[in-house]
Motif scaffolding. Structure first.
Motif, mmCIF file in Angstrom:
data_model
loop_
_atom_site.group_PDB
_atom_site.id
_atom_site.type_symbol
_atom_site.label_atom_id
_atom_site.label_comp_id
_atom_site.label_asym_id
_atom_site.label_seq_id
_atom_site.Cartn_x
_atom_site.Cartn_y
_atom_site.Cartn_z
ATOM 1 N N ARG A 67 3.255 2.677 -5.429
ATOM 2 C CA ARG A 67 2.410 2.575 -6.613
ATOM 3 C C ARG A 67 3.149 1.722 -7.637
ATOM 4 O O ARG A 67 4.114 2.145 -8.248
ATOM 5 C CB ARG A 67 2.120 3.974 -7.169
ATOM 6 C CG ARG A 67 1.143 3.988 -8.321
ATOM 7 C CD ARG A 67 0.778 5.401 -8.731
ATOM 8 N NE ARG A 67 1.945 6.199 -9.098
ATOM 9 C CZ ARG A 67 2.487 7.138 -8.332
ATOM 10 N NH1 ARG A 67 1.975 7.406 -7.144
ATOM 11 N NH2 ARG A 67 3.545 7.821 -8.729
ATOM 12 N N ASN B 295 9.756 4.298 -10.309
ATOM 13 C CA ASN B 295 9.243 5.137 -11.386
ATOM 14 C C ASN B 295 10.259 5.320 -12.502
ATOM 15 O O ASN B 295 9.903 5.366 -13.686
ATOM 16 C CB ASN B 295 8.839 6.507 -10.835
ATOM 17 C CG ASN B 295 7.637 6.424 -9.922
ATOM 18 O OD1 ASN B 295 6.941 5.418 -9.890
ATOM 19 N ND2 ASN B 295 7.391 7.475 -9.166
ATOM 20 N N PHE C 113 1.069 2.667 -16.369
ATOM 21 C CA PHE C 113 1.586 3.654 -15.418
ATOM 22 C C PHE C 113 1.599 5.069 -15.989
ATOM 23 O O PHE C 113 1.197 6.019 -15.329
ATOM 24 C CB PHE C 113 3.007 3.240 -15.011
ATOM 25 C CG PHE C 113 3.686 4.203 -14.079
ATOM 26 C CD1 PHE C 113 3.412 4.193 -12.730
ATOM 27 C CD2 PHE C 113 4.599 5.120 -14.566
ATOM 28 C CE1 PHE C 113 4.032 5.080 -11.868
ATOM 29 C CE2 PHE C 113 5.228 6.003 -13.718
ATOM 30 C CZ PHE C 113 4.943 5.983 -12.372
ATOM 31 N N GLN D 95 9.973 4.530 -4.366
ATOM 32 C CA GLN D 95 9.052 4.944 -5.419
ATOM 33 C C GLN D 95 9.801 5.631 -6.552
ATOM 34 O O GLN D 95 9.513 5.411 -7.732
ATOM 35 C CB GLN D 95 7.990 5.884 -4.846
ATOM 36 C CG GLN D 95 6.866 6.186 -5.829
ATOM 37 C CD GLN D 95 5.985 4.985 -6.083
ATOM 38 O OE1 GLN D 95 5.335 4.485 -5.171
ATOM 39 N NE2 GLN D 95 5.970 4.501 -7.326
ATOM 40 N N SER E 192 0.811 -1.217 0.000
ATOM 41 C CA SER E 192 0.000 0.000 0.000
ATOM 42 C C SER E 192 0.846 1.269 0.000
ATOM 43 O O SER E 192 0.339 2.354 -0.293
ATOM 44 C CB SER E 192 -0.922 0.012 1.221
ATOM 45 O OG SER E 192 -0.158 -0.045 2.421
#
Length: 307
Positions: free
Chosen positions: A137, A192, A201, A188, A134
Motif C-alpha cells: 500500500r 509505513n 495515507f 510495508q 499490488s
C-alpha cells in the motif's frame, strides 16, 4: 547473471553493452535503455546476480558510471515497487514529479509505473528488490521514499533479505511462500514508518482501522492494537500515531466506545438483561459495564432502557 566489460573508447559501446546484456540476461533480466559516457581509456563494468522469491526479485548490482531510464510502460520492473539498498557509491533518480539522491547507508523505495531517469556514480553497488505493486500500500501522492539503513525497520528487512539469499536454493514451496509474505510485510512496515504523516495515507489508515474494529466488535473478545495493526500491515506505533493525529480517542478507547454504542442499541431493541448485554459485548463484569456506560451516556443502562 550478467557480467560485462565494455571499453569506453569503443564507438559501438552502447550497442555492444545492450547486445551482450541481452545474450547473458535474456528475458529474465532485460536491459533498461542505457547511455555510456565516452572516455579515451578504461572500460565500463556491470555485474548483476539476480534471484527470485516467487514474484519478488532480488538483484545484487555493481555498476560503473552510467545513465539511462527505466523505459516507462513495458520497461524493466514496470509494475513493481523497487527498492535500492545502497552499499557504496551514489544513485540519482528523477521523474516529472520527484527527484531522489541515494547514497551509501540509505535505501530508496519507489513506484516504477512511470519513467524515471537515473544516473549511477562510478563504483556503485546496491541490492535492488522488486515487489509487485499490488502487494504494498503506497500513498498515492508519493513516488519515492528514502530511509536510513540503520533504522530498526530497515535493519529487520535487510536481515530477512540476507537470510533469503543464503537459503533460497533450499526452500520448499511452502517455506518460499512464507518468506515472500514476510518480506512484503517488512517492506510495508518500513514504508509505513516513513510516510505515516502523508496527507492521503493517514486518513485512509484510520478509516481502515475503524472498519476492521467494527467488523470484529462482537466476535473478537481479544481485539487489541497488536491484532489490528497486524491485520492492516502496519506497526503498533504507526496505529497509535494515526489515532493520536486523526481521532478523538485512543485505539482501545475507540473500541470501548463502539462496544458501548452497540450495547446501548441492544438494551433498547432486545430483552437481554443488563448482565447479558455486558457479557455479549465483552465487558469484564456487570459493574464495570455500568460504570463505563454511565460515563459515556450520563445515565445507567437501566435508565437508558426505560428511556
Amino acid at each position: 547473471m550478467v557480467d560485462i566489460a565494455v571499453p569506453y573508447a569503443d564507438e559501438n559501446r552502447n550497442h555492444v553493452l545492450l547486445g551482450e546484456w541481452r545474450r547473458q540476461g535474456g528475458e529474465a533480466l532485460p536491459a533498461p535503455p542505457l547511455i555510456l559516457p565516452r572516455h579515451s581509456e578504461g572500460a565500463y563494468r556491470v555485474r548483476i546476480r539476480a534471484q527470485r522469491m516467487l514474484d519478488v526479485s532480488v538483484e545484487d548490482q555493481y555498476s560503473d558510471a552510467i545513465a539511462g531510464d527505466t523505459g516507462g510502460p513495458g520497461g524493466h520492473l514496470e509494475s513493481m515497487v523497487v527498492t535500492h539498498i545502497m552499499l557504496s557509491g551514489e544513485l540519482r533518480f528523477a521523474s516529472r514529479k520527484q527527484q531522489s539522491r541515494v547514497g551509501a547507508g540509505t535505501l530508496c523505495v519507489r513506484r516504477n509505473e512511470e519513467p524515471w531517469d537515473f544516473e549511477y556514480a562510478r563504483g556503485t553497488r546496491a541490492v535492488v528488490v522488486g515487489l509487485p505493486a499490488s502487494a504494498l500500500r503506497f500513498p498515492s501522492n508519493t513516488l519515492a521514499v528514502t530511509a536510513d539503513q540503520a533504522s530498526p525497520a530497515a535493519r529487520l528487512l535487510l536481515a530477512q533479505l540476507r537470510l533469503f539469499a543464503e537459503l533460497s536454493d533450499e526452500l520448499g514451496p511452502a517455506a518460499a511462500t512464507a518468506a515472500r509474505d514476510a518480506t512484503a510485510e517488512l517492506f510495508q512496515g518500513l514504508l509505513n514508518d516513513q510516510v505515516v504523516d502523508d496527507a492521503d495515507f493517514t486518513p485512509a489508515l484510520l478509516e481502515a482501522a475503524r472498519g476492521y474494529i467494527e467488523d470484529r466488535l462482537l466476535d473478537d473478545p481479544d481485539l487489541n492494537p497488536r491484532a489490528i495493526a497486524d491485520a492492516l500491515r502496519v506497526s503498533v506505533r504507526t496505529l497509535y500515531r494515526v489515532f493520536a493525529q486523526q481521532a478523538t480517542s485512543s485505539v482501545m478507547a475507540y473500541v470501548r466506545e463502539r462496544r458501548l454504542d452497540r450495547a446501548r442499541a441492544d438494551l433498547v431493541s432486545t430483552r437481554l438483561t443488563v448482565s447479558e448485554v455486558a457479557a455479549r459485548w465483552h465487558f469484564a463484569d456487570g459493574s464495570h459495564f455500568v460504570k463505563a456506560y454511565k460515563k459515556r451516556f450520563g445515565e445507567t443502562p437501566t435508565a437508558g432502557r426505560r428511556g
